[in-house]
Design a protein around this motif. Structure first.
Motif, PDB file in Angstrom:
ATOM      1  N   VAL A  32       0.862  -1.183   0.000  1.00 12.35           N
ATOM      2  CA  VAL A  32       0.000   0.000   0.000  1.00 12.35           C
ATOM      3  C   VAL A  32       0.902   1.237   0.000  1.00 12.35           C
ATOM      4  O   VAL A  32       2.081   1.163   0.365  1.00 12.35           O
ATOM      5  CB  VAL A  32      -0.948   0.042   1.225  1.00 12.35           C
ATOM      6  N   THR A  33       0.323   2.348  -0.381  1.00 12.23           N
ATOM      7  CA  THR A  33       1.041   3.619  -0.325  1.00 12.23           C
ATOM      8  C   THR A  33       0.507   4.417   0.857  1.00 12.23           C
ATOM      9  O   THR A  33      -0.709   4.583   1.002  1.00 12.23           O
ATOM     10  CB  THR A  33       0.860   4.408  -1.626  1.00 12.23           C
ATOM     11  N   VAL A  34       1.422   4.879   1.710  1.00 10.73           N
ATOM     12  CA  VAL A  34       1.042   5.577   2.940  1.00 10.73           C
ATOM     13  C   VAL A  34       1.704   6.944   2.959  1.00 10.73           C
ATOM     14  O   VAL A  34       2.854   7.102   2.532  1.00 10.73           O
ATOM     15  CB  VAL A  34       1.473   4.766   4.184  1.00 10.73           C
ATOM     16  N   ALA A  35       0.974   7.933   3.485  1.00  8.74           N
ATOM     17  CA  ALA A  35       1.521   9.283   3.650  1.00  8.74           C
ATOM     18  C   ALA A  35       1.574   9.622   5.134  1.00  8.74           C
ATOM     19  O   ALA A  35       0.598   9.415   5.861  1.00  8.74           O
ATOM     20  CB  ALA A  35       0.660  10.302   2.915  1.00  8.74           C
ATOM     21  N   ALA A  36       2.713  10.132   5.596  1.00  9.43           N
ATOM     22  CA  ALA A  36       2.875  10.611   6.971  1.00  9.43           C
ATOM     23  C   ALA A  36       3.009  12.129   6.925  1.00  9.43           C
ATOM     24  O   ALA A  36       3.894  12.660   6.255  1.00  9.43           O
ATOM     25  CB  ALA A  36       4.107   9.994   7.619  1.00  9.43           C
ATOM     26  N   VAL A  37       2.112  12.817   7.621  1.00 11.00           N
ATOM     27  CA  VAL A  37       2.084  14.280   7.584  1.00 11.00           C
ATOM     28  C   VAL A  37       2.740  14.849   8.832  1.00 11.00           C
ATOM     29  O   VAL A  37       2.385  14.491   9.958  1.00 11.00           O
ATOM     30  CB  VAL A  37       0.636  14.802   7.481  1.00 11.00           C
ATOM     31  N   GLN A  38       3.717  15.722   8.643  1.00 10.15           N
ATOM     32  CA  GLN A  38       4.339  16.482   9.731  1.00 10.15           C
ATOM     33  C   GLN A  38       4.003  17.946   9.492  1.00 10.15           C
ATOM     34  O   GLN A  38       4.582  18.600   8.634  1.00 10.15           O
ATOM     35  CB  GLN A  38       5.850  16.264   9.755  1.00 10.15           C
ATOM     36  N   PHE A  62      -3.923   5.623   2.572  1.00 14.31           N
ATOM     37  CA  PHE A  62      -4.384   6.352   3.760  1.00 14.31           C
ATOM     38  C   PHE A  62      -3.280   7.279   4.235  1.00 14.31           C
ATOM     39  O   PHE A  62      -2.124   7.180   3.813  1.00 14.31           O
ATOM     40  CB  PHE A  62      -4.868   5.417   4.878  1.00 14.31           C
ATOM     41  N   VAL A  63      -3.661   8.210   5.125  1.00 17.98           N
ATOM     42  CA  VAL A  63      -2.769   9.261   5.615  1.00 17.98           C
ATOM     43  C   VAL A  63      -2.673   9.148   7.134  1.00 17.98           C
ATOM     44  O   VAL A  63      -3.666   8.834   7.804  1.00 17.98           O
ATOM     45  CB  VAL A  63      -3.307  10.651   5.226  1.00 17.98           C
ATOM     46  N   VAL A  64      -1.479   9.399   7.683  1.00 20.42           N
ATOM     47  CA  VAL A  64      -1.272   9.342   9.131  1.00 20.42           C
ATOM     48  C   VAL A  64      -0.915  10.739   9.638  1.00 20.42           C
ATOM     49  O   VAL A  64       0.051  11.347   9.161  1.00 20.42           O
ATOM     50  CB  VAL A  64      -0.156   8.342   9.505  1.00 20.42           C
ATOM     51  N   TRP A  65      -1.713  11.257  10.564  1.00 23.14           N
ATOM     52  CA  TRP A  65      -1.401  12.485  11.288  1.00 23.14           C
ATOM     53  C   TRP A  65      -0.817  12.125  12.648  1.00 23.14           C
ATOM     54  O   TRP A  65      -1.086  11.043  13.182  1.00 23.14           O
ATOM     55  CB  TRP A  65      -2.674  13.313  11.509  1.00 23.14           C
ATOM     56  N   PRO A  66      -0.045  13.023  13.247  1.00 22.22           N
ATOM     57  CA  PRO A  66       0.598  12.703  14.529  1.00 22.22           C
ATOM     58  C   PRO A  66      -0.335  12.862  15.728  1.00 22.22           C
ATOM     59  O   PRO A  66      -1.453  13.387  15.622  1.00 22.22           O
ATOM     60  CB  PRO A  66       1.739  13.720  14.603  1.00 22.22           C
ATOM     61  N   GLU A  67       0.148  12.420  16.866  1.00 18.48           N
ATOM     62  CA  GLU A  67      -0.478  12.704  18.148  1.00 18.48           C
ATOM     63  C   GLU A  67      -0.608  14.216  18.304  1.00 18.48           C
ATOM     64  O   GLU A  67       0.273  14.976  17.894  1.00 18.48           O
ATOM     65  CB  GLU A  67       0.402  12.145  19.267  1.00 18.48           C
ATOM     66  N   VAL A  91      -9.250   9.677   1.085  1.00 17.43           N
ATOM     67  CA  VAL A  91      -8.867   8.388   1.688  1.00 17.43           C
ATOM     68  C   VAL A  91      -8.896   8.555   3.200  1.00 17.43           C
ATOM     69  O   VAL A  91      -8.922   9.674   3.714  1.00 17.43           O
ATOM     70  CB  VAL A  91      -7.463   7.933   1.224  1.00 17.43           C
ATOM     71  N   PRO A  92      -8.897   7.453   3.953  1.00 14.64           N
ATOM     72  CA  PRO A  92      -8.916   7.575   5.417  1.00 14.64           C
ATOM     73  C   PRO A  92      -7.691   8.320   5.955  1.00 14.64           C
ATOM     74  O   PRO A  92      -6.587   8.216   5.419  1.00 14.64           O
ATOM     75  CB  PRO A  92      -8.922   6.123   5.894  1.00 14.64           C
ATOM     76  N   ILE A  93      -7.928   9.055   7.036  1.00 15.29           N
ATOM     77  CA  ILE A  93      -6.855   9.742   7.762  1.00 15.29           C
ATOM     78  C   ILE A  93      -6.848   9.210   9.189  1.00 15.29           C
ATOM     79  O   ILE A  93      -7.898   9.162   9.838  1.00 15.29           O
ATOM     80  CB  ILE A  93      -7.068  11.268   7.801  1.00 15.29           C
ATOM     81  N   LEU A  94      -5.673   8.791   9.676  1.00  7.49           N
ATOM     82  CA  LEU A  94      -5.536   8.409  11.085  1.00  7.49           C
ATOM     83  C   LEU A  94      -5.201   9.687  11.851  1.00  7.49           C
ATOM     84  O   LEU A  94      -4.074  10.184  11.805  1.00  7.49           O
ATOM     85  CB  LEU A  94      -4.446   7.359  11.270  1.00  7.49           C
ATOM     86  N   VAL A  95      -6.191  10.239  12.530  1.00  4.44           N
ATOM     87  CA  VAL A  95      -6.062  11.524  13.206  1.00  4.44           C
ATOM     88  C   VAL A  95      -5.624  11.314  14.652  1.00  4.44           C
ATOM     89  O   VAL A  95      -6.145  10.439  15.338  1.00  4.44           O
ATOM     90  CB  VAL A  95      -7.410  12.283  13.179  1.00  4.44           C
ATOM     91  N   GLY A  96      -4.658  12.104  15.120  1.00  8.12           N
ATOM     92  CA  GLY A  96      -4.274  12.081  16.524  1.00  8.12           C
ATOM     93  C   GLY A  96      -5.042  13.146  17.269  1.00  8.12           C
ATOM     94  O   GLY A  96      -4.895  14.338  16.977  1.00  8.12           O
ATOM     95  N   VAL A 115       5.559  16.122   4.045  1.00  4.89           N
ATOM     96  CA  VAL A 115       4.691  14.971   3.855  1.00  4.89           C
ATOM     97  C   VAL A 115       5.527  13.868   3.213  1.00  4.89           C
ATOM     98  O   VAL A 115       6.106  14.072   2.140  1.00  4.89           O
ATOM     99  CB  VAL A 115       3.476  15.295   2.965  1.00  4.89           C
ATOM    100  N   LEU A 116       5.619  12.739   3.881  1.00  2.00           N
ATOM    101  CA  LEU A 116       6.377  11.599   3.376  1.00  2.00           C
ATOM    102  C   LEU A 116       5.409  10.608   2.742  1.00  2.00           C
ATOM    103  O   LEU A 116       4.432  10.202   3.375  1.00  2.00           O
ATOM    104  CB  LEU A 116       7.141  10.922   4.511  1.00  2.00           C
ATOM    105  N   VAL A 117       5.669  10.230   1.511  1.00  4.21           N
ATOM    106  CA  VAL A 117       4.803   9.276   0.807  1.00  4.21           C
ATOM    107  C   VAL A 117       5.666   8.103   0.346  1.00  4.21           C
ATOM    108  O   VAL A 117       6.634   8.297  -0.397  1.00  4.21           O
ATOM    109  CB  VAL A 117       4.109   9.936  -0.403  1.00  4.21           C
ATOM    110  N   GLU A 118       5.319   6.912   0.791  1.00  2.11           N
ATOM    111  CA  GLU A 118       6.113   5.732   0.456  1.00  2.11           C
ATOM    112  C   GLU A 118       5.198   4.532   0.223  1.00  2.11           C
ATOM    113  O   GLU A 118       4.135   4.405   0.841  1.00  2.11           O
ATOM    114  CB  GLU A 118       7.086   5.388   1.589  1.00  2.11           C
ATOM    115  N   ARG A 119       5.640   3.641  -0.647  1.00  2.00           N
ATOM    116  CA  ARG A 119       4.979   2.352  -0.853  1.00  2.00           C
ATOM    117  C   ARG A 119       5.580   1.360   0.138  1.00  2.00           C
ATOM    118  O   ARG A 119       6.799   1.178   0.176  1.00  2.00           O
ATOM    119  CB  ARG A 119       5.198   1.879  -2.284  1.00  2.00           C
ATOM    120  N   VAL A 120       4.751   0.754   0.959  1.00  2.00           N
ATOM    121  CA  VAL A 120       5.230  -0.144   2.012  1.00  2.00           C
ATOM    122  C   VAL A 120       4.564  -1.512   1.883  1.00  2.00           C
ATOM    123  O   VAL A 120       3.471  -1.640   1.327  1.00  2.00           O
ATOM    124  CB  VAL A 120       4.950   0.436   3.420  1.00  2.00           C
ATOM    125  N   GLY A 121       5.249  -2.527   2.405  1.00  2.00           N
ATOM    126  CA  GLY A 121       4.730  -3.886   2.352  1.00  2.00           C
ATOM    127  C   GLY A 121       3.870  -4.224   3.558  1.00  2.00           C
ATOM    128  O   GLY A 121       4.031  -3.656   4.640  1.00  2.00           O
TER     129      GLY A 121
END
Length: 512
Positions: free
Chosen positions: A198-204, A247-252, A278-283, A446-452
């Motif tokens: 999947v491709t995931v984005a981490a937002v700082q 999906f996207v990941v936001w921090p705590e 897409v879904p966002i994992l909100v802190g 914003v870091l975007v990477e394809r991960v296993g």
């Protein structure tokens, strides 16, 4: 005392920012030698001195919270090493003392990582090895098992120093065998085999303010930064410059107020969710009545809103809740008055469902504990996320120590790890601990990477807490072997002397 103090400081230097893990066995061996030959009560003193040298240096970054917090926490943790000094002095009388003292060291780490309150895992020996050949063993025996191997190598090194004649040869062979066991996994490292990607984005989003170290300085701007960074990501996706994430990941603390009770925060999350689609994992900090709050990772689906939630397992005492609050009143809370409500602990063991992907979540200091991540991975999590708000420590080395733990968890669980921080350190980590991408400190990125995605369970996760429990058991058995015969000998000596003390001749005994 000098040996104990120098050894404690040396152990602290094994961790970030100096990061000299080669010091670990020498530092622990110094601890053992400083307590050797002493009585149990006397062993406490060099053990305490070692703990002071170690912990006051290791968590120097706690001064960002306050000098009193640094002194208080360091002093409490140093006491554990004082008690370990007493135990090591007693176990040193056993024939196989290197094994017994190594087990006692790991037992102490296991106990202080869970007590008092939720414990403090910082400074476990294994947390220093992420960039060494020993790191490959994490997937097989876990962080506790690696700590045991390091402690055993150190106690055998101490034995080599004090041994004479034939025993020195035995000590040398034993030490070589343990070192061989510690590095053997490099010959056959655990390999993650992704079943899908999947491709995931981490937002700082970054934290406003002159130093960027106060998440509450302008908490609405913190949320807006993450909203805007996500909307900008959506624009880049439409322009074709970056792939669309699953999906996207936001921090705590990307929202420091309850998004279900604050219209402005809710509107921002909805705008970001609608833009990226897409879904966002909100802190988020979520209200739990008038007296309590929850620190949660909330899966926010476009259109339908909040779904699965993970609640932080290990809130920080006197940082996120006040133990024994009932004994305080408004006049003597002091700086603790900034914590008006206590944060409740989470208990979720099932992974989150994010875009159909089972994800193990950890919030900030949770990454230092085995229990929450082990539980979620054992129940099918294929990916790990770490949501953290390290703004308070942004000018310190705490962020590097914590990021090293995230890399360790990647190796230990055999999973990709996505770290989202408010203003550092965000990163995406491969199962071998290598960093695929990393954001700069105090930047918006914003870091975007394809991960296993991997469903296999590493031996480390299967072992779980049993290595620590076994070490506690071995330590208790060792203490019984020392103390029970000692009490019997002492009783016989007192009995034999008693008649003489009354002026009569003592009767003959078999020992006589």
């Amino acid at each position: 005392m000098l040996l104990a103090l120098a050894s404690g400081v040396a152990l602290a230097l094994a961790f970030e920012p100096v990061a000299l893990p080669v010091l670990v066995p020498f530092a622990v061996a110094g601890f053992v030698l400083s307590t050797r030959g002493l009585s149990g009560p006397k062993g406490f003193v060099p053990g305490l001195v070692f703990g002071i040298g170690f912990y006051f240096v290791l968590i120097w970054w706690m001064r960002a919270v306050g000098t009193d917090a640094w002194i208080g926490l360091s002093s409490v943790e140093a006491l554990f090493y004082g008690l370990l000094g007493s135990v090591a002095a007693l176990l040193g009388r056993l024939r196989r003392w290197p094994l017994s003292i190594a087990a006692a060291w790991v037992a102490m780490e296991a106990i202080r990582s869970t007590w008092p309150f939720s414990g403090m895992p910082w400074g476990r020996l294994s947390f220093a090895v992420v960039d060494t050949p020993v790191a490959d063993g994490l997937a097989y025996v876990g962080s506790t098992g690696v700590s045991l191997l390091l402690a055993l190598a150190a106690t055998l090194l101490a034995w080599l120093v004090v041994a004479r004649g034939r025993q020195r040869a035995v000590a040398a062979v034993s030490l070589a065998a343990v070192v061989g066991m510690a590095v053997a996994p490099t010959l056959a490292p655990y390999t993650s085999t992704p079943e899908a990607h999947v491709t995931v984005a981490a937002v700082q989003g970054d934290v406003p303010g002159p130093l960027g170290n106060d998440i509450l300085y302008d908490f609405r701007q913190v949320t807006q930064n993450h909203v805007q960074a996500t909307i900008d990501l959506a624009d880049d996706v439409r322009a074709g410059t970056v792939p669309k994430p699953d999906f996207v990941v936001w921090p705590e603390n990307s929202t420091a107020v309850d998004p279900f009770a604050d219209d402005q925060t809710l509107a921002g999350i909805r705008a970001a969710s609608a833009a990226i689609g897409v879904p966002i994992l909100v802190g988020a900090i979520v209200d739990a009545g008038e007296r309590f709050v929850l620190n949660q990772g909330i899966v926010w689906n476009p259109g339908t809103g909040a779904a699965d939630r993970y609640t932080k397992w290990h809130p920080v005492p006197y940082g996120e809740y006040i133990p024994f609050r009932r004994f305080f009143d408004g006049k003597n809370l002091g700086r603790l008055a900034i914590i008006p409500r206590d944060m409740l602990s989470g208990t979720r063991t099932a992974p989150l469902d994010i875009a159909g992907v089972p994800v193990a979540d950890a919030i900030c200091f949770d990454v230092g504990y085995d229990d929450g991540l082990y539980a979620q991975v054992a129940r099918g999590a294929q990916l790990v996320t770490v949501q953290t708000s390290n703004a308070t420590f942004i000018q310190t080395d705490q962020i590097d120590q914590q990021f090293a733990m995230s890399r360790l968890r990647a190796i230990e669980t055999g999973r990709y790890v996505v770290v989202a921080a408010t203003n550092g350190v965000s990163g995406i980590i491969a199962p071998d601990g290598s960093v695929l991408d990393r954001a700069g400190i105090r930047t918006q990125d914003v870091l975007v990477e394809r991960v296993g995605l991997d469903s296999s369970i590493t031996p480390a996760v299967r072992l779980g807490p049993w290595t620590g429990r076994a070490c506690v058991g071995l330590t208790l058995v060792g203490l019984l072997l020392v103390l029970v015969p000692y009490r019997r000998r002492h009783h016989r000596q007192v009995t034999a002397r008693a008649p003489r003390a009354r002026g009569r001749s003592a009767p003959a005994t078999p020992d006589d």
